[in-house]
Design an enzyme around this catalytic site. Sequence first.
Site, short mmCIF file in Angstrom:
data_model
loop_
_atom_site.label_atom_id
_atom_site.label_comp_id
_atom_site.label_asym_id
_atom_site.label_seq_id
_atom_site.Cartn_x
_atom_site.Cartn_y
_atom_site.Cartn_z
N GLY A 176 -0.16 5.61 3.12
CA GLY A 176 0.44 4.50 3.88
C GLY A 176 1.95 4.66 3.91
O GLY A 176 2.54 5.24 2.99
N GLN A 180 10.54 2.01 4.87
CA GLN A 180 10.63 3.22 4.04
C GLN A 180 11.29 4.38 4.79
O GLN A 180 11.72 5.34 4.16
CB GLN A 180 9.24 3.66 3.58
CG GLN A 180 8.58 2.67 2.61
CD GLN A 180 7.23 3.18 2.15
OE1 GLN A 180 6.23 2.94 2.80
NE2 GLN A 180 7.19 3.89 1.04
N CYS A 188 3.85 5.03 -4.65
CA CYS A 188 4.61 4.70 -3.45
C CYS A 188 5.53 5.87 -3.13
O CYS A 188 6.19 6.41 -4.02
CB CYS A 188 5.43 3.44 -3.71
SG CYS A 188 6.42 2.95 -2.30
N LEU A 189 5.59 6.26 -1.85
CA LEU A 189 6.44 7.38 -1.46
C LEU A 189 7.92 7.07 -1.71
O LEU A 189 8.73 7.98 -1.80
CB LEU A 189 6.21 7.73 0.02
CG LEU A 189 4.82 8.30 0.35
CD1 LEU A 189 4.67 8.49 1.85
CD2 LEU A 189 4.57 9.61 -0.38
N HIS A 192 -0.05 -3.60 -0.19
CA HIS A 192 1.09 -2.81 -0.66
C HIS A 192 2.10 -2.60 0.48
O HIS A 192 3.30 -2.81 0.31
CB HIS A 192 0.58 -1.46 -1.19
CG HIS A 192 1.66 -0.51 -1.61
ND1 HIS A 192 1.84 -0.09 -2.91
CD2 HIS A 192 2.64 0.12 -0.89
CE1 HIS A 192 2.88 0.73 -2.96
NE2 HIS A 192 3.38 0.89 -1.74
N GLU A 193 1.59 -2.19 1.65
CA GLU A 193 2.49 -1.91 2.78
C GLU A 193 3.12 -3.20 3.31
O GLU A 193 4.29 -3.21 3.68
CB GLU A 193 1.73 -1.20 3.92
CG GLU A 193 1.14 0.16 3.55
CD GLU A 193 2.12 1.10 2.88
OE1 GLU A 193 3.33 1.03 3.16
OE2 GLU A 193 1.67 1.91 2.04
N HIS A 252 6.20 -4.16 1.59
CA HIS A 252 7.42 -3.46 2.04
C HIS A 252 8.11 -4.25 3.15
O HIS A 252 9.34 -4.23 3.25
CB HIS A 252 7.08 -2.05 2.55
CG HIS A 252 6.89 -1.04 1.46
ND1 HIS A 252 7.88 -0.72 0.56
CD2 HIS A 252 5.84 -0.25 1.15
CE1 HIS A 252 7.43 0.22 -0.28
NE2 HIS A 252 6.19 0.52 0.06
NI NI Z 1 4.98 1.94 -0.88
#
Ligand code: NI
Length: 196
Positions: A60, A65, A121-122, A163-164, A167
């Site tokens: 995701g 991000q 998480c990236l 989660h997304e 963000h």
């Molecule tokens: Ni993330």
Amino acid sequence: MKNLTELLENYTLEGEELKIFEFPAPVLKKKAEPVTEFNEELQKLCKDMLYTMYNAPGIGLAAPQVGKSIRLFVMDIDFDREEITNADGEVEYRLTNFNPQIFINPVLKNLEGEILYEEGCLSVPGVYEEVKRAQTITVDYQDINGESHSIDCDELLSICIQHENDHLEGIVFLERLSMLKRNLLTKKFLKNKKKR
Ligand code: NI
């Protein structure tokens, strides 16, 4: 869903890789703005975000991000990644079974139950920790044409959407942990980041 299929067919690993912002970048702490224009620029952003996500690889990626503070995230919880060695002896990755999903202006409701899952998480590379989320949710969202949809989700899809969506609210998953774990992991991440 027509455009998702088009996007999948047009999807190649020749897309543009976007820079992924890492914690504690200010853009990750901002509440994102609604998407209002469903145009070619948005389509390109979605495609580049998917490309960036698959290459990372991750399941995701939210617009903040990649430095865009708008309410959009892309996701694929189904794809497979196989390591292969090419004719020159270099390692390459072959990705199969794509199922890209795009969520624009999502609204989460009917959050029910509880589930614990180890998240990463990236934007916080190298950190993995169990987070408590709602088990089932309903998400209302718009697709890449601006058309409205509503789906009921559970398991990994539900977790990933929560989660997304965080963000888009300026929340990184570290903030969903106990204060003790959060402080410990944040300190460790920032220390390792300095070394990189
Ligand atoms: Ni993330």
